[in-house]
Scaffold this active site. Structure first.
Site, PDB file in Angstrom:
ATOM      1  CG  HIS A  64      -1.594   9.396  -5.124  1.00  0.00           C
ATOM      2  ND1 HIS A  64      -1.275   9.279  -6.457  1.00  0.00           N
ATOM      3  CD2 HIS A  64      -0.809   8.506  -4.466  1.00  0.00           C
ATOM      4  CE1 HIS A  64      -0.332   8.350  -6.587  1.00  0.00           C
ATOM      5  NE2 HIS A  64      -0.041   7.868  -5.414  1.00  0.00           N
TER       6      HIS A  64
HETATM    7  C1  BDR Z   1      -4.466   6.075  -3.951  1.00  0.00           C
HETATM    8  O1  BDR Z   1      -4.267   4.780  -3.384  1.00  0.00           O
HETATM    9  C2  BDR Z   1      -4.029   4.875  -2.013  1.00  0.00           C
HETATM   10  O2  BDR Z   1      -3.077   3.946  -1.596  1.00  0.00           O
HETATM   11  C3  BDR Z   1      -3.632   6.301  -1.742  1.00  0.00           C
HETATM   12  O3  BDR Z   1      -4.039   6.682  -0.435  1.00  0.00           O
HETATM   13  C4  BDR Z   1      -4.345   7.085  -2.814  1.00  0.00           C
HETATM   14  O4  BDR Z   1      -5.638   7.460  -2.397  1.00  0.00           O
HETATM   15  C5  BDR Z   1      -3.468   6.248  -5.066  1.00  0.00           C
HETATM   16  O5  BDR Z   1      -3.675   5.272  -6.033  1.00  0.00           O
END
Ligand code: BDR
Ligand code: CA
Length: 330
Positions: free
Chosen positions: A251
């Site tokens: 992400h």
């Molecule tokens: C987001 O949640 C976190 O656990 C990850 O680092 C990312 O920023 C994805 O939903």
């Protein structure tokens, strides 16, 4: 090449770490500050992870500590996803690097004033410190050149509740304040200055596999390589346990890449708001695509991405960086 000044707000976190390494590896980025935000792990641990990553990568950037808690909600953390210290199975080196003597909200404000109209902000954790920064400096949206947020899920299921994505779900009030802050500051002018928001609908297309990771880490001569492999192995196992396959969604690196090159994604301007009171839907991000609320757009929502183009760039840059570090140490 002129490097863009970039300020990063992270809750490091396996994929936050990958995003930071991507920025350190990018000659077109000059990372001028790092805000540590509580999220995947508590804020002290996030600070330690950020300082230790700088040590590992041989990079000097001021790191600031953020609030220990979301603006109103109690803190939740995600060690199941990111490991007990936020870096999966990886152990980061000890470091005697120190935090700034001002906090993360102040760091946002100082960086924006130091580079008026030039600074690109990237937020890949809960928006707690950005919201606190906006309270101190309501003109922040007009001082930044660009803001890229990893958060939310648009016309797409959540990963924390059935409808809410993690970063927004941890601090929904902060996310709502940030969207409102941008609306107020820009008041319908200049849609190109609205935050680019990358939700799960987009970031779950960025699928890292062991094969791709192998291309990144190569012969693994620098300790950073082992850290990335050990962190990613935990993240692969987490996704596998969730029934998604032995892979991992990157992400946050997508947000870092888009901060340097927005053409990597296609966006649509719209009005976004965050559900704060729903008993089943708290933390849901709602995009008013058909303008039923009659409000000006306050965000550019990512709706399309070419994962191959992203990985081409990511693997090339981070691969070259690990090779450079390996050569430096010999
Ligand atoms: C987001 O949640 C976190 O656990 C990850 O680092 C990312 O920023 C994805 O939903
Ligand atoms: Ca994150």
């Amino acid at each position: 090449m002129t490097a863009l000044p970039v300020f990063v707000d992270v809750d490091t976190g396996v994929d936050d770490a990958m995003a930071l390494v991507y920025l350190f590896a990018s000659e077109d980025a000059d990372v001028v500050g790092i805000a540590s935000t509580a999220g995947n792990v508590p804020v002290q641990q996030v600070c330690h992870n950020n300082l230790a990553l700088l040590e590992l990568c041989g990079v000097d950037v001021p790191v600031s500590k953020g609030s220990e808690n979301p603006v109103t909600a109690p803190l939740r953390t995600a060690e199941d996803t990111h490991g007990p210290e936020g870096m999966g199975y990886a152990r980061l080196p000890a470091t005697d690097r120190a935090l700034t003597d001002y906090d993360a909200a102040e760091a946002w404000v100082r960086a924006a004033h130091a580079y008026p109209g030039e600074l690109t902000g990237v937020a890949t954790g809960p928006l707690t410190n950005l919201a606190l920064a906006l309270r101190r400096e309501p003109a922040l949206p007009r001082l930044l050149r660009r803001l890229v947020i990893m958060g939310g899920a648009f016309d797409y299921r959540g990963n924390t509740t059935p409808v809410a994505e993690w970063n927004v779900s941890v601090d929904p009030e902060a996310a709502a304040e940030v969207f409102h802050g941008w609306s107020t500051a820009w008041n319908g002018e200049s849609p190109e200055h609205l935050p680019i928001v990358l939700g799960l609908n987009l970031t779950e297309h960025i699928v890292m596999t062991p094969e791709l990771l192998g291309r990144l880490t190569g012969d693994g001569a620098h300790p950073l390589v082992a850290v990335l492999e050990d962190a990613m192995r935990f993240y692969f196992e987490f996704h596998f346990a969730c029934g998604e396959g032995y892979l991992a969604h990157l992400h946050d690196p997508l947000a870092a890449a888009v901060a340097l090159d927005p053409d990597l994604v296609r966006c649509r301007p719209t009005t976004v708001d965050v559900e704060l009171t729903g008993t089943l839907t708290r933390g849901m991000t709602i995009a008013d695509w058909s303008n039923r609320w009659g409000r000006d757009p306050n965000a550019l929502i990512g709706v399309d991405v070419d994962p191959a183009a992203f990985f081409e760039r990511f693997l090339t840059r981070v691969g070259a960086f690990t090779k450079f570090l390996s050569r430096e140490q010999t």
